[in-house]
Design an enzyme around this catalytic site. Structure first.
Site, PDB file in Angstrom:
ATOM      1  N   ASP A 332      11.820 -12.074  -9.032  1.00  0.00           N
ATOM      2  CA  ASP A 332      11.657 -10.885  -8.573  1.00  0.00           C
ATOM      3  C   ASP A 332      12.205 -10.791  -7.013  1.00  0.00           C
ATOM      4  OD1 ASP A 332      10.331  -9.342 -10.517  1.00  0.00           O
ATOM      5  OD2 ASP A 332       8.744 -10.252  -9.807  1.00  0.00           O
ATOM      6  N   MET A 409       9.768  12.502   5.513  1.00  0.00           N
ATOM      7  CA  MET A 409      10.143  12.651   6.564  1.00  0.00           C
ATOM      8  C   MET A 409       9.109  12.357   7.853  1.00  0.00           C
ATOM      9  SD  MET A 409      12.695  15.802   7.588  1.00  0.00           S
ATOM     10  CE  MET A 409      11.374  17.175   6.862  1.00  0.00           C
ATOM     11  N   ASP A 549       3.007 -10.950 -11.180  1.00  0.00           N
ATOM     12  CA  ASP A 549       1.603 -10.759 -10.652  1.00  0.00           C
ATOM     13  C   ASP A 549       0.939  -9.646 -11.323  1.00  0.00           C
ATOM     14  OD1 ASP A 549       2.964  -9.027  -9.372  1.00  0.00           O
ATOM     15  OD2 ASP A 549       2.597  -9.636  -7.246  1.00  0.00           O
ATOM     16  N   ASP A 553       3.436  -7.128 -15.776  1.00  0.00           N
ATOM     17  CA  ASP A 553       4.219  -8.529 -16.098  1.00  0.00           C
ATOM     18  C   ASP A 553       3.662  -9.175 -17.054  1.00  0.00           C
ATOM     19  OD1 ASP A 553       6.099  -8.055 -14.004  1.00  0.00           O
ATOM     20  OD2 ASP A 553       4.914  -9.014 -12.554  1.00  0.00           O
TER      21      ASP A 553
END
EC number: 7.2.2.6
Lengths: 713, 551
Positions: A332, A409, A549, A553
Site C-alpha cells: 500500500d 476550503m 488492515d 482487505d
C-alpha cells in the site's frame, strides 16, 4: 519564482538500512537447562518423527548390548558417543523449543484470572450485567470493559472508544485507541483498558483466542512440517536407506575378503565373522546425514521464533516458507511507501507576489484547517519562512472559516481581508464569484502540479472593494520514506517485483512510483482490483505477498500467498491473513520475506555440509576397517590417523560434536544478505560445501591426536 | 605417429563429430517427437496395432503401455529362444535352456544385452535378426520415448497428457534409429564388416586344426548394437572380432555411434523447454564426466607399473593390437558411460584401477551420456536432486526450468536414485553370501570385482562383462535377469511418475531470485553431486575390490 521544498522527516516509520537477519545469541546456560528435556526426548515414541536419529538410537542400543557382552574400552567409548549424538540432537530441538516456552509463559500470565462482565439482553430494553469466567465466554457474547479491566476475549468494539494497553502481546507500552466502527475496532483478549468504557462483541471460540494461538505457536505445539521440510525429509530418508544398504551389504563382502586373507589378524574392526557390530554401526552413523537430521526441526522452530522476535505471528510454518518464495510484493502506498499523508512541499507565487507573501497567506488560511494537509502548510511556512504559527485566540476580531468536506476550503476573514485556501477548483470558483479571473495566473501552475502527481492548493485573497485574486499555489505531495528506493533495489536483486497499490489517479501514482523506485503500480485501486491483480499474478505462477488492515482487505489477504494483517486492523483482516504484525508496520513484509529465505538457506546449507562431511569420514573409517585385511588400503588413510580404533572413534566424536557446534547456527540462521541467486549459491557453496569437505578432515585429525592418548585405543 | 598422438587425434575428432551432431541430430529428434503429422507407413502401423495416434496418454497409461509392450516382448523372445531348433536358419543350434532364455529375453528387452552365451555358437540367424535385433531397435526406442516424456513433463503446463507411447515408439524407430542404422550398416560393410546369411565355413588354421567361422548379418546388427546403446555382439568377442569391427576407423565409427544419440538428446530437452542453454548445461555435465572418465581410464591403463606391462611396454593383456591402449580404453569408457556394454577389449584384463573405471562409469548411473534416453532421464533426475539442495541454498522452494521440486517430485527422484545401487549392492552381497561367487575365475579382490561388475552392469542395464566369471548357471542367469528387469522398469515407472507430477504444475516465472541452472556453477555442482553420491554409495565395495588390488 522561488521554489522551496522540505526535506522529508526522518522520523516515524522510516525504513532504516536492513540489518542482516539474525536471532538471539545462544546462552550456554540454556544448553544446560534444556538437558532434561533432551533426555526425555530419547523416548523412541518421540524420536519416531526423526527417522535419522531413530536409527542412531537403535544403533546405540545395539552397541550397548555388544559393549556389555564383550566389554572393551573402544566398545564403551563408541557406545557413549553414539548416545551423546542422540542427546545432542535432542538438545538442539529442546533449546529451540525452550526459547518459545519462555515467551509462552509470559503470555499465559496475561491470560490468567480474567473475569468477564457479560451483558445479557443486549439490544433489548433491559440490559443486565453478570460476572462470568472469561473461559466460559462464547462467540457472540457481549461484554463491557471499563478502565482497569482486562478484556476477556477477542472481539470487536460495538460501542464506545477507549485507550487500551496491548503491551501484553505486542511488547509496546504506548496505549492504542480502540473504537467502534471503522478499522480500529478489534480488541484482543488479555489486553487492558486504560481509560473510558467499551462494549465488545466476542468473536472467538472458547480456547481459540489470539493469545491461545500465540502460545501454541511459540511453544511449537501446533508445529507441522512445512512442504520443503517434508521434501527434505524424504531426501534424507532416501540417503539413509542408501547408506543402510551399503553398510549391510558390506558384511558378506567383508567376510569374503577376510576369508581370502585368512592369515590376516583379527582386529577390533574385523574378524572371521566380518566387520564387528560396533564398527558397522559406527560406519552407518557416520554416513547417514545425522548433522542435518539432528538440526532440522530446530531450524524450523528457530525460524518461527525469529519472526516472533520481530513481533510477527505466523499462523503456519507454510506461510513463512512461502514468504521466501514470494515473487510479487503488493505494498500500500500510504504508510508503507510514503509517510501517512500528503504534505506541503513548496509555495509557488503568481506574478507580482513573493513566495513569502504566499506563505503568510497560506499559513493564515490554514490555521483553521485541522487536516494533516492543513497542518503541513503551517509547518512548511514555519520551517521555510520562519513564520511562527499565530494563535487563533490572539486574533480576536478574526473570523475563522474551518475546512469542511463540502466547501473544500478553509480561511480567515480579518480587517477587510478575506483569505481562502483549498482545492484548486473550489478556490478558483470562489475567486471568480468575487469578480476575479484566476485562470490565467494559476491555471498553468495548477495543471503542472497535477501533471507531476502532486496536489495543488490555491491560495487567494479578496480585499474589500477589489476583485478577488489568486496569490499562489501550495504544492502538496507524498513524501516517500527515506531508504525505500534502496530497499526496492534490493528486492529487485532478489528477484522480487514490487507493486504499489494506491487510490490516487494514475498520474499521481506514476510520479510516486518513479520516486520510490517500485517496479509497477496499481492506481485508483478498489478492493476488487487488488483481488484481480493477485489472481492475475497467481495465474502466472507467481506467489504474492501483501499487507492489509481493513475489513475490505480481507478477501485479498486470504487470496494472497502471504497475507500480513496489521494488529491494529479489524478481526476480519486478522482472520483472513496468515500472519499478524503486532507492530502494525507494513514495511515489515520485506523483513518477513528475508526471514523466509533465511530459513530455507539454513536448511540447504546444513544439508550440503552434512553430506560433504561424509567424504572425510570415509577416509577415516574404510582404511580402519580393512587395512588389516588388505594392507594396501592404508594408502587411503591420508589423515595418518593413529590406529583403526582411534580413527573410528575420532570420526564418531566429530560427528557428535559438530551437532553441538552447529546449534547456534541452526538457531540464528545462516547470514543472509539480499542478493541474486547466483551470488548466494556461490557463497553458500563455498562456505558449506567446500567447508563441509575440509572441516572434518581437520576436526577428525585433531580429535585423533587427543584420542590416541587413551590407553587401549 | 606415437600411440598417444594418434589417441589424441582419435579423441578430438570424436568430440568434434559429437559436437556437430548435437545440434543437427538433436534438432531432428526434436522435430520427430513434436511433429503433428504422421507418415503414411506409421498410420499403417497404428491401424495394425489399433491405437488412436492422435490421442495422448497420462503418465499412468503411458507407463502401462511401456510395461505391457515390454512384457509381451519378453514373452515373445523367450518363446522364440525356447523353440529355436524348430525355426529356419537355426544353423542346427538347440533350443536355449529355460534360465538362459529368461536371461537373454530380459537382457535384450531391457536394452542391457548381457550375454551369458557365445553368439556364434548359440543363436541362429533368425533369432539374431528377428528376435534380438528387433529388440535392439525397440528397447532403444522405449528408452528415448521415456526420456522425451520426462522432458514433456518439464515443458508442458497444467496437463496430464504426456504423449502417446505407440506414436513415440513407432516414430523413434522408423524416423531415427532405422535410417541411421541403415547408413551405418553400409559404412561398416564398406569398412569390412560381414553381412550375409552364411552358415559359416570351415578353415584350416596355421596349426593345422579346423576352425568353424560363422558368417551372418553382422554389420546390420553391429550398427544398431552401438546406435541403440545395446551392446549385444553377434560374436562372443563382440567388437574385438574383426568381422564386427574390422579396422581402426570402424572402431572410431562404433564409438561415435554409441555416443551420438545420448549426447544429442539434451538438445531435445533444451528445445522442448524453450531454452537451448539448459540443454547445453546438461550436455556439459555429461561431457565433463565422460572426458574425465576417458582420461582416467587411458591414464590408468598407460601408466600402470605391473611387471608384465613393464616388460612388454604397455598393459596389452586383453587388448587388440589393432586398437592399442588409448583406443581400447576409450572404447571401454564409452561403452560403460553409455549403457552399451559392447567391448573391443577385455575389462577383466585391465589394470586394477583401469578396470575400476568402467565399473565407476556404470555406478554413476550411466548418465554421462548414458543409454539412449536412459542417460538423459538419469541425468535430469540428478539435476533435480542437485536443484533441490542448491535451490534451498538460495532461499527459495527449489525449481528446475520453472517447475517446483516439492515433496512429490523429490519422492520420485530419490526412489529412482535408490533403485540401481540397491540392486547392484544387494545382488553382489547375495552372490557372496550364497557362495555363487565361486564360479569366478579369480579369487580375492579381483574375483570380488568380477562379481561386483556383473551386478553393477546388469542393474544399470549396461551388459558389458568384466568376464572371468561363469554366469551360465541357473542362479546367475535368474539373479542377473531380475537385476536387469528391476533396474530397467522401476526407474522408468518412477521417471514417468515424475513427468506426470511436473506436467501438472503451473511453471514459475524466472526472476533474479531463481537459481540459474545453465551456468558453470550449476554444471559443476551437478558433476559434484553425481560423483559424491556415487562415491559415498559404492566406496566401501570398491575398497574391497579394485582399490584393495590397485593401491
Amino acid at each position: 519564482m522561488t521554489v522551496t521544498s522540505v526535506a522529508p522527516e526522518a522520523t516515524p516509520g522510516t525504513a532504516p538500512r536492513a540489518k542482516p537477519v539474525g536471532g538471539g545469541l545462544l546462552d550456554p546456560k540454556q544448553l544446560w537447562r534444556s538437558t532434561p528435556g533432551a533426555l526425555r526426548k530419547l523416548d523412541p515414541r518421540s524420536l519416531w518423527r526423526n527417522p535419522v536419529m531413530l536409527i542412531v538410537e537403535v544403533g546405540a542400543v545395539f552397541t550397548t548390548v555388544l559393549a556389555i557382552t564383550d566389554p572393551t574400552v573402544f566398545a564403551w567409548l563408541i557406545t557413549i558417543w553414539l548416545w551423546l549424538t542422540v542427546v545432542f540432537a535432542n538438545l538442539a530441538e529442546a533449546v529451540a523449543e525452550g526459547r518459545g516456552k519462555a515467551q509462552a509463559a509470559s503470555l499465559r500470565r496475561a491470560k490468567q484470572d480474567a473475569v468477564a462482565r457479560r451483558l445479557v439482553g443486549w439490544g433489548s430494553e433491559t440490559v443486565r450485567e453478570e460476572s462470568v469466567d472469561a473461559v466460559a465466554l462464547k462467540q457472540g457474547d457481549i461484554v463491557v470493559c471499563e478502565a482497569g479491566d482486562v478484556i476477556p476475549g477477542d472481539g470487536d468494539v460495538i460501542e464506545g472508544i477507549a485507550s487500551v494497553d496491548e503491551s501484553a502481546i505486542t511488547g509496546e507500552s504506548a496505549p492504542v485507541i480502540r473504537e467502534s466502527g471503522g478499522d480500529r475496532s478489534a480488541v484482543t483478549g488479555g489486553t487492558k483498558v486504560l481509560s473510558d468504557r467499551i462494549v465488545v462483541r466476542i468473536t472467538q471460540k472458547p480456547g481459540e483466542s489470539f493469545i491461545d494461538r500465540m502460545i501454541a505457536l511459540v511453544e511449537g505445539a501446533s508445529r507441522q512440517k512445512t512442504p520443503n521440510e517434508i521434501a527434505l525429509n524424504i531426501l534424507l530418508a532416501a540417503l539413509t536407506i542408501i547408506f543402510l544398504l551399503s553398510v549391510v551389504t558390506l558384511q558378506p563382502m567383508a567376510i569374503f575378503a577376510k576369508g581370502y586373507q585368512g592369515a590376516a589378524p583379527d582386529t577390533e574392526a574385523i574378524n572371521a565373522d566380518g566387520v564387528t557390530g560396533i564398527v558397522l554401526v559406527s560406519l552407518l552413523v557416520c554416513l547417514i546425514p545425522t548433522t542435518i537430521g539432528a538440526l532440522l526441526s530446530a531450524i524450523g522452530i528457530a525460524g518461527m521464533d525469529r519472526l516472533v522476535q520481530r513481533n510477527v505471528l505466523a499462523m503456519s510454518g507454510r506461510a513463512v516458507e512461502a514468504a521466501g518464495d514470494v515473487n510479487t510484493l503488493l505494498l500500500d502506498k500510504t504508510g508503507t511507501i510514503t509517510l501517512g499523508n500528503r504534505q506541503a512541499a513548496e509555495f509557488l507565487p503568481v506574478e507580482g507576489v513573493t513566495a513569502a507573501e504566499v506563505a503568510d497567506a497560506a499559513q493564515l488560511s490554514s490555521l483553521a484547517d485541522e487536516t494533516p494537509e492543513g497542518r503541513s502548510v503551517v509547518v512548511l511556512a514555519k520551517n521555510e519562512y520562519k513564520l511562527r504559527a499565530r494563535d487563533e485566540g490572539l486574533m480576536p476580531h478574526a473570523h475563522w472559516v474551518p475546512f469542511t468536506a463540502e466547501t473544500r476550503m478553509s480561511g480567515v476573514d480579518v480587517d477587510g481581508r478575506r483569505i481562502r485556501k483549498g482545492a484548486a477548483a473550489a478556490v478558483m470558483k470562489w475567486v471568480r464569484d468575487n469578480g476575479g479571473h484566476p485562470s490565467g495566473d494559476v491555471g498553468p501552475v495548477v495543471d503542472g502540479i497535477s501533471a507531476s502527481g502532486g496536489t495543488p492548493l490555491v491560495v487567494a485573497e479578496h480585499l474589500d472593494g477589489q476583485p478577488a485574486r489568486a496569490l499562489g499555489v501550495i504544492h502538496l505531495k507524498d513524501v516517500v520514506k527515506a531508504g525505500m528506493r534502496e530497499r526496492f533495489d534490493e528486492m529487485r536483486r532478489m528477484g522480487i517485483r514490487t507493486v504499489m497499490i494506491t487510490g490516487d489517479n494514475p498520474l499521481t501514482a506514476k510520479a510516486i512510483a518513479d520516486e520510490a523506485g517500485v517496479d509497477d503500480f496499481l492506481a485508483e485501486a478498489k478492493p476488487e482490483d487488488k483481488m484481480a491483480l493477485i489472481k492475475k499474478e497467481q495465474q502466472g505462477g507467481r506467489l504474492v505477498a501483501m499487507t492489509g488492515d481493513g475489513t475490505n482487505d480481507a478477501p485479498a489477504l486470504a487470496q494472497a500467498d502471504v497475507g500480513v494483517a496489521m494488529n491494529t486492523g479489524t478481526s476480519a483482516a486478522k482472520e483472513a491473513g496468515n500472519m499478524v504484525d503486532l507492530d502494525s508496520d507494513p514495511t515489515k513484509l520485506i523483513e518477513i520475506v528475508e526471514i523466509g529465505k533465511q530459513l530455507l538457506i539454513t536448511r540447504g546449507a546444513l544439508t550440503t555440509f552434512s553430506i560433504a562431511n561424509d567424504i572425510a569420514k570415509y577416509f577415516a573409517i574404510i582404511p580402519a576397517m580393512f587395512t588389516a585385511v588388505y594392507p594396501s588400503l592404508d594408502a587411503m588413510n591420508i589423515m595418518r590417523l593413529h590406529s583403526p580404533t582411534s580413527a573410528i572413534l575420532s570420526a564418531i566424536i566429530f560427528n557428535a560434536l559438530i551437532i553441538i557446534a552447529l546449534i547456534p547456527l541452526a538457531l540464528r540462521g545462516v547470514t543472509y544478505r539480499p542478493s541474486s541467486a547466483s551470488k548466494l549459491l556461490s557463497r553458500n557453496l563455498l562456505i558449506y560445501g567446500l567447508g563441509g569437505i575440509v572441516v572434518p578432515f581437520i576436526g577428525i585429525k585433531l580429535i585423533d591426536l587427543l584420542v590416541q592418548l587413551i590407553p587401549g585405543i | 605417429m606415437s600411440s598417444t598422438g594418434a589417441g589424441m587425434i582419435f579423441l578430438l575428432t570424436l568430440l568434434l563429430a559429437l559436437a556437430v551432431s548435437y545440434r543437427f541430430l538433436g534438432d531432428y529428434m526434436y522435430r520427430v517427437v513434436s511433429d503433428a503429422k504422421h507418415w503414411r507407413i506409421e498410420r499403417g502401423v497404428y491401424r495394425l496395432v489399433g491405437v488412436n495416434a492422435d490421442g495422448e496418454q497420462s503418465w499412468g497409461v503411458y507407463a502401462r503401455s511401456v510395461l505391457a509392450f515390454s512384457a509381451v516382448s519378453i514373452l515373445f523372445l523367450y518363446a522364440f529362444l525356447r523353440m529355436q531348433s524348430l525355426l529356419p536358419l537355426s544353423l542346427g543350434f538347440d533350443n536355449v535352456m529355460t534360465h538362459g532364455a529368461w536371461n537373454t529375453a530380459v537382457s535384450f528387452v531391457t536394452n542391457t544385452n548381457w550375454q551369458w552365451y557365445s553368439g556364434e555358437s548359440t543363436m541362429g540367424h533368425l533369432v539374431q535378426m528377428a528376435g534380438l535385433a528387433v529388440q535392439n531397435f525397440v528397447s532403444a526406442s522405449v528408452g528415448i520415448a521415456v526420456a522425451v516424456v520426462l522432458v514433456r513433463g518439464f515443458a508442458r503446463r497444467k496437463t496430464d497428457q504426456l504423449g502417446n507411447f505407440w506414436v513415440d515408439l513407432t516414430r523413434i524407430t522408423l524416423r531415427v534409429l532405422l535410417p541411421i542404422s541403415i547408413l551405418a550398416t553400409i559404412v561398416l560393410i564398406i569398412g569390412g564388416a560381414v553381412q550375409n546369411l552364411s552358415g559359416g565355413t570351415d578353415v584350416t588354421t596355421l596349426a593345422g586344426a579346423t576352425q568353424h567361422i560363422t558368417g551372418g548379418p553382422v554389420a546390420s546388427q553391429e550398427a544398431i548394437k552401438d546406435l541403440g546403446t545395446n551392446g549385444g555382439g553377434f560374436y562372443n568377442a563382440n567388437s574385438a572380432h574383426p568381422f564386427e569391427n574390422p579396422t581402426s576407423w570402424t572402431n572410431w565409427l562404433e564409438i561415435f555411434l554409441l555416443l551420438v544419440i545420448p549426447f544429442s538428446l539434451p538438445r531435445v530437452f533444451g528445445r522442448m523447454v524453450g531454452q537451448n542453454r539448459q540443454g547445453y548445461a546438461i550436455v556439459a555435465v555429461m561431457g565433463i564426466l565422460a572426458v574425465a572418465s576417458i582420461a582416467l581410464t587411458i591414464g590408468f591403463e598407460s601408466a600402470h607399473g605391473g611387471t608384465v606391462p613393464q616388460a612388454v611396454g604397455a598393459a596389452m593383456e586383453g587388448k587388440d593390437v589393432r586398437f592399442g591402449v588409448p583406443n581400447s580404453a576409450t572404447f571401454a569408457a564409452a561403452t560403460t558411460l553409455t549403457s552399451t556394454g559392447s567391448v573391443n577389449s577385455f575389462h577383466d584384463s585391465y589394470t586394477s584401477l583401469g578396470g575400476m573405471m568402467p565399473m565407476i562409469n556404470m555406478m554413476l548411473g550411466e548418465v554421462a551420456p548414458g543409454g539412449v534416453g536412459a542417460g538423459l532421464y538419469g541425468m535430469l533426475i540428478l539435476a533435480v536432486i542437485t536443484v533441490f539442495v542448491a535451490g534451498l541454498m538460495v532461499g527459495r522452494t527449489p525449481e528446475y526450468v520453472g517447475k517446483k521440486i516439492g515433496a512429490r517430485e523429490i519422492k520420485f527422484a530419490s526412489l529412482y536414485f535408490l533403485v540401481t545401487p540397491a540392486l547392484a549392492l544387494i545382488g553382489t552381497a547375495a552372490a557372496m553370501a550364497t557362495k555363487n561367487h565361486e564360479t569366478a575365475l579369480n579369487a580375492g579382490p579381483h574375483g570380488f570385482s568380477e562379481v561386483l561388475y556383473a551386478f553393477t552392469s546388469a542393474s544399470n542395464n549396461n551388459g558389458s562383462a568384466f568376464a572371468g566369471i561363469t554366469v551360465n548357471t541357473a542362479w546367475w542367469n535368474t539373479a542377473l535377469g531380475l537385476a536387469m528387469l528391476l533396474g530397467r522398469f522401476l526407474p522408468i515407472v518412477l521417471v514417468l511418475g515424475l513427468a506426470g507430477s511436473l506436467a501438472r504444475q503451473q511453471p514459475v516465472p524466472e526472476s533474479a531470485g531463481t537459481l540459474p541452472t545453465h551456468k558453470p556453477l550449476f554444471v559443476g555442482m551437478v558433476v559434484g553431486v553425481t560423483v559424491v553420491l556415487v562415491a559415498l554409495t559404492f566406496l566401501p565395495a570398491l575398497a574391497l575390490g579394485p582399490l584393495a588390488e590397485g593401491l
